[in-house]
Design a protein around this motif. Structure first.
Motif, PDB file in Angstrom:
ATOM      1  N   PHE A 192       0.928  -1.100  -0.002  1.00  0.00           N
ATOM      2  CA  PHE A 192       0.052   0.068  -0.047  1.00  0.00           C
ATOM      3  C   PHE A 192       0.933   1.245   0.007  1.00  0.00           C
ATOM      4  O   PHE A 192       1.698   1.219   0.898  1.00  0.00           O
ATOM      5  CB  PHE A 192      -0.914   0.106   1.269  1.00  0.00           C
ATOM      6  N   ALA A 207      -6.136   2.561   4.573  1.00  0.00           N
ATOM      7  CA  ALA A 207      -4.803   1.886   4.792  1.00  0.00           C
ATOM      8  C   ALA A 207      -4.880   1.239   6.173  1.00  0.00           C
ATOM      9  O   ALA A 207      -4.616   0.173   6.443  1.00  0.00           O
ATOM     10  CB  ALA A 207      -3.667   2.860   4.689  1.00  0.00           C
ATOM     11  N   SER A 211      -5.074  -2.941   6.935  1.00  0.00           N
ATOM     12  CA  SER A 211      -3.861  -3.685   7.662  1.00  0.00           C
ATOM     13  C   SER A 211      -4.308  -4.061   8.894  1.00  0.00           C
ATOM     14  O   SER A 211      -3.950  -5.196   9.186  1.00  0.00           O
ATOM     15  CB  SER A 211      -2.565  -2.523   7.848  1.00  0.00           C
ATOM     16  N   LEU A 220       2.817  -0.919   4.384  1.00  0.00           N
ATOM     17  CA  LEU A 220       2.425   0.265   4.100  1.00  0.00           C
ATOM     18  C   LEU A 220       3.769   1.170   3.953  1.00  0.00           C
ATOM     19  O   LEU A 220       4.745   0.985   4.709  1.00  0.00           O
ATOM     20  CB  LEU A 220       1.975   0.720   5.303  1.00  0.00           C
TER      21      LEU A 220
END
Length: 253
Positions: A192, A207, A211, A220
Motif C-alpha cells: 500500500f 490503509a 492492515s 505500508l
C-alpha cells in the motif's frame, strides 16, 4: 524466475498510459507491465449496469488474451477499488496486490470523520460541471495543500467523461458487496502506497482498516511529500518501482 507479469489499473481521471508511463519506464525490461484502461470509459457514457464486476471481467479478459494464469495486480484510486474487488473474487489468479491509495467507502465500520467526509463526496453530484473537479480534488488532500491550477488550453477530449465516471464510482460504493471474509482470507502479499499530504480521513483510514482487519501480509509505504493528485507513480516513479520490484520478487511466481 521469468519476466514479472503485472496489470496496472488507473484511477478515475488519467488514462492508464498517461498515469503509468513513467513508472513502467522505471520498472525496466524485467517487468511485463500492462496498463489497462477502465471499462468505465470504454464508451462516451458509463456502460449500462456498470459495476466493479465489469472491471473484474475486463481484467480477466486482459489476462486471458495474454495467456496469464497468474499475475501481479496494481490499482490506483478507482482502479484500486477494482483491484480490491478482484482480490476478493479471484484470489487464486493473483501473485500479489499493490494498492496506490485505493478509493473505498463501502459498508464498513468507518470512523465518524470518514463518514462525514463521504457525505461531502455525496454532495458533489449537485455541483455544476465547472465546480465538480476542483471540489472533488479538494476532498482528497489535507486542508493546507495547495492544488495546482488546471493546465492552460482546452482540456483533452477524454476529460469530458470524467465527472460521470467519478459519479459512477461514488454510487457503486453504496451498493457493491465487497466480501470482507474473502479479503481476510487473502494470503498473498499486499503493498500500500500512501501520500503524506493526502486526506488522512480518507486514504489514511483505508490503509489502517486494510492492515488491521483484512490482509495478514500487509506492507505500508508512506511518501511524505505526495498526495492523491501528484501520486508517486507519476512523481517518484523510481522509488515506487524499486519498492514494487522488491514486493513482486518476495511474492514469487
Amino acid at each position: 524466475m521469468g519476466q514479472i507479469r503485472a496489470i496496472l489499473l488507473p484511477g478515475s481521471v488519467l488514462p492508464a498510459q498517461a498515469a503509468y508511463g513513467a513508472l513502467i519506464a522505471a520498472l525496466g525490461p524485467d517487468v511485463q507491465a500492462i496498463t489497462k484502461d477502465l471499462e468505465l470509459y470504454s464508451g462516451d457514457e458509463p456502460p449500462a449496469g456498470w459495476s466493479l464486476d465489469t472491471e473484474i471481467d475486463g481484467v480477466l479478459r486482459e489476462a486471458h488474451a495474454r495467456g496469464w494464469e497468474t499475475f501481479h495486480l496494481v490499482g490506483y484510486s478507482g482502479g484500486g477499488a477494482a483491484a480490491l474487488a478482484f482480490a476478493a473474487k479471484h484470489p487464486d489468479r493473483l501473485l500479489s496486490l499493490a494498492l496506490l491509495e485505493p478509493a473505498w467507502a463501502g459498508n464498513w465500520d468507518w470512523t465518524p470523520a470518514h463518514a462525514e467526509l463521504w457525505k461531502k463526496y455525496d454532495q458533489l453530484e449537485t455541483l455544476p460541471p465547472e465546480q465538480f473537479m476542483p471540489a472533488f480534488m479538494r476532498l482528497g488532500v489535507r486542508p493546507d495543500v495547495v492544488l495546482p491550477p488546471p493546465p492552460p488550453g482546452p482540456p483533452p477530449p477524454w476529460m469530458a467523461k470524467r465527472p460521470a465516471g467519478i459519479e459512477a464510482f461514488l454510487r457503486i460504493f453504496k451498493t457493491y458487496d465487497l466480501d470482507r471474509a474473502r479479503l481476510a482470507a487473502f494470503r498473498q502479499p499486499v503493498f500500500f502506497a500512501l501520500g503524506g499530504l493526502s486526506n488522512p480521513d480518507d486514504y489514511g483510514e483505508i490503509a489502517s482498516r486494510l492492515s488491521r482487519v483484512f490482509f495478514p501480509d500487509f506492507h505500508l509505504e508512506v511518501f511524505p511529500k505526495r498526495h492523491h493528485f501528484d501520486p508517486p507513480h507519476r512523481i517518484e516513479p523510481e522509488r515506487l518501482a524499486e519498492l514494487l520490484l522488491r514486493h513482486w520478487k518476495q511474492a514469487g511466481g
